[in-house]
Write an enzyme that holds these catalytic residues in place. Structure first.
Site, PDB file in Angstrom:
ATOM      1  N   LYS A  18       2.352   5.481  -6.394  1.00  0.00           N
ATOM      2  CA  LYS A  18       1.347   4.846  -5.534  1.00  0.00           C
ATOM      3  C   LYS A  18       1.961   3.909  -4.488  1.00  0.00           C
ATOM      4  O   LYS A  18       1.357   3.642  -3.447  1.00  0.00           O
ATOM      5  CB  LYS A  18       0.358   4.068  -6.391  1.00  0.00           C
ATOM      6  CG  LYS A  18      -0.616   4.929  -7.177  1.00  0.00           C
ATOM      7  CD  LYS A  18      -1.697   5.504  -6.288  1.00  0.00           C
ATOM      8  CE  LYS A  18      -2.798   6.161  -7.092  1.00  0.00           C
ATOM      9  NZ  LYS A  18      -3.881   6.672  -6.238  1.00  0.00           N
ATOM     10  N   SER A  72       4.138  11.206 -12.736  1.00  0.00           N
ATOM     11  CA  SER A  72       3.633  10.320 -11.682  1.00  0.00           C
ATOM     12  C   SER A  72       3.636   8.841 -12.023  1.00  0.00           C
ATOM     13  O   SER A  72       3.505   8.014 -11.116  1.00  0.00           O
ATOM     14  CB  SER A  72       2.216  10.745 -11.293  1.00  0.00           C
ATOM     15  OG  SER A  72       1.347  10.652 -12.412  1.00  0.00           O
TER      16      SER A  72
END
Length: 508
Positions: free
Chosen positions: A51, A305
């Site tokens: 992110k 992720s």
């Protein structure tokens, strides 16, 4: 559509703060699956998640006037940390609105990077609405977690790195999907440069907003979403991400909680790192793809992720991982209530490891036991054991795929109702915040008698509750309306065989 993103991705200013993460070969997984499996290690970013890329790229491109006014975001964790670190690096004021259910470790991490935090609401949607309101009032720039071209371009650098790191043929890249920013960025770059490489999105089966949107050919809003993989618990795919991926991705695969937990274990076995549920989502999809398509000798890449997992959740993950690998079977078995019957039953199990055995006397004729046994992982192994037991006269019901059995009943065996209660039973997703239980009971207002209550905390932003209430069936609509108003996810479980056999007093 793709071409307009290529220059954005090539110019993305992510490397002022983000790392170019390694593409690690996974030897154990590769051998077991018969394919060359690689993990793109976004868990190694400074905030332990991809992110940071999109957040920094968006903030770095703000005008001086926008920077002076500061930035604001809504997030329960990873995006919040990305915005906070990006703003800190650029000397910009940051305000993050987080749900009150956000674990303290994530709140402290955001504050530690210099951002101001406001805790508001019990869900991301409530925090998002309040952050938008504050952005208008304070004239701050809202940094969207996924529905923004600059954020998408920042995430697209993951795809750019993969193609630079793996110059040979890549058969498929598996990408976790929440709001869609990551898969949009990777799709835009990879499909422009190497259109033959498959892009496959992976979603939890109880939060599949992209899957449902593709089926409907337009964005849909899910009534409720499962919260186990909280990093991708999004009710609607982003508008811009959907416009990017709708005509270019090859497939969407959905996986369940057990499969995600098994993938977390797989990542640990190969890397000695612990992924968060959303971080292991892509690998769970990759494994399912291999199982369904029988793919072999291919090069397959999964995006790992993120690794922002609470330590308390590891117990829950470990419990579910064996089932996710098809290496534990959960069975309800009727055994004659006579001396020697348990011994006969155990002999039939042979050398199998018994993972749990739950029993309480209830009936003079039949004993109902809840048993967990190890398995080789093949469907044939389960069929052989069930057939063997049935041949010897035991009634068997497979509970391995029954979520109610795994979440609650296995911890409640022996709790049969002593009489006919005429109860209706629900499983709930319960927010983890001070006063949540009191607020729930106050909302019920003493209207119905609670005849069963089982609660589990597994270190997440929500707890799991099984509740039974004595009420006429006609009043269930009123109770469900109460849950809808509170914003609780729920499922009626009255007819679930796990409840009926081990908590409701029924027989097989």
């Amino acid at each position: 559509m793709l071409a307009k993103y290529i220059e954005r991705i090539l110019r993305a200013r992510v490397y002022d703060v983000a790392e170019e993460t390694p593409l690690d070969f996974a030897p154990n997984l590769s051998k077991r699956l018969g394919n060359a499996v690689y993990l793109k290690r976004e868990d190694l970013q400074p905030v332990f998640s991809f992110k940071l890329r999109g957040a920094y790229n968006k903030i770095a491109l703000l005008t001086e006037r926008e920077r002076a006014s500061g930035v604001i975001a809504a997030s329960a964790g990873n995006h919040a940390q990305g915005v906070a670190l990006s703003a800190q690096m650029l000397g910009i004021t940051a305000l993050i609105v987080m749900p009150r259910t956000t674990p303290e470790i994530k709140v402290n991490s955001v504050r530690g990077r210099g951002a101001e935090t406001i805790l508001h609401g019990d869900s991301y949607d409530e925090a998002y609405a309040y952050a938008r309101q504050l952005a208008e009032q304070k004239k701050m720039t809202f940094i969207h977690p996924y529905d923004d071209p600059d954020v998408i371009a920042g995430q697209g650098t993951v795809g750019m790195e993969i193609l630079r790191q793996k110059t040979g043929s890549i058969n498929a890249i598996f990408v976790p999907v929440g709001g869609g920013g990551l898969i949009a960025g990777i799709t835009a770059y990879v499909k422009f440069v190497r259109p033959e490489t498959k892009i496959i999105g992976v979603e939890p089966d109880d939060a599949d907003c992209l899957n449902q949107a593709l089926k409907a050919r337009s964005r849909v809003t899910l009534k409720q979403v499962g919260l186990f993989a909280d990093g991708v618990a999004v009710r609607q795919i982003g508008e811009e991400p959907f416009n990017v991926v709708r005509d270019y991705i090859d497939e969407v695969i959905t996986v369940n909680t057990d499969e995600i937990c098994a993938a977390i274990k797989d990542i640990f076995d190969d890397t000695r790192s612990v992924a968060e549920p959303a971080g292991a989502l892509a690998l769970a999809g990759l494994k399912k793809y291999v199982e369904v398509t029988e793919a072999s000798d291919q090069t397959l890449i999964a995006i790992e992720s993120g690794a922002n997992i609470n330590f308390d959740r590891l117990r829950y993950v470990a419990e579910r991982a064996q089932v996710g690998e098809h290496r534990e079977l959960l069975l309800a078995v009727n055994i004659p209530e006579i001396p020697g019957s348990f011994l006969n039953f155990c002999r039939l199990l042979g050398n199998r490891n018994v993972t749990e055995f739950n029993y309480r006397y209830f009936d003079a004729g039949q004993a109902q036991v809840f048993v967990g046994v190890s398995s080789s992982g093949s469907g044939a192994d389960k069929a052989e054991l069930v057939n063997q037991l049935q041949t010897q006269g035991f009634q068997v019901l497979d509970m391995t795929a029954n979520d109610l059995a795994k979440e609650h009943i296995r911890y409640m065996v022996g709790g049969h109702t002593p009489c006919q209660l005429d109860e209706i039973v629900y499983s709930l997703q319960f927010p983890e915040r001070p006063g949540a239980l009191l607020g729930f009971l106050s909302a019920l207002g003493g209207r119905w008698n609670i005849s069963l209550f089982h609660y589990r905390n597994h270190g997440a932003a929500f707890g799991l509750v099984l509740i039974g209430l004595q009420m006429p069936k006609a009043e269930s609509h009123a109770f469900e309306a109460c849950l809808d108003e509170l914003g609780f996810g729920y499922t009626e479980e009255t007819e679930n065989p796990a409840y009926a056999l081990f908590a409701g007093g029924n027989k097989m």
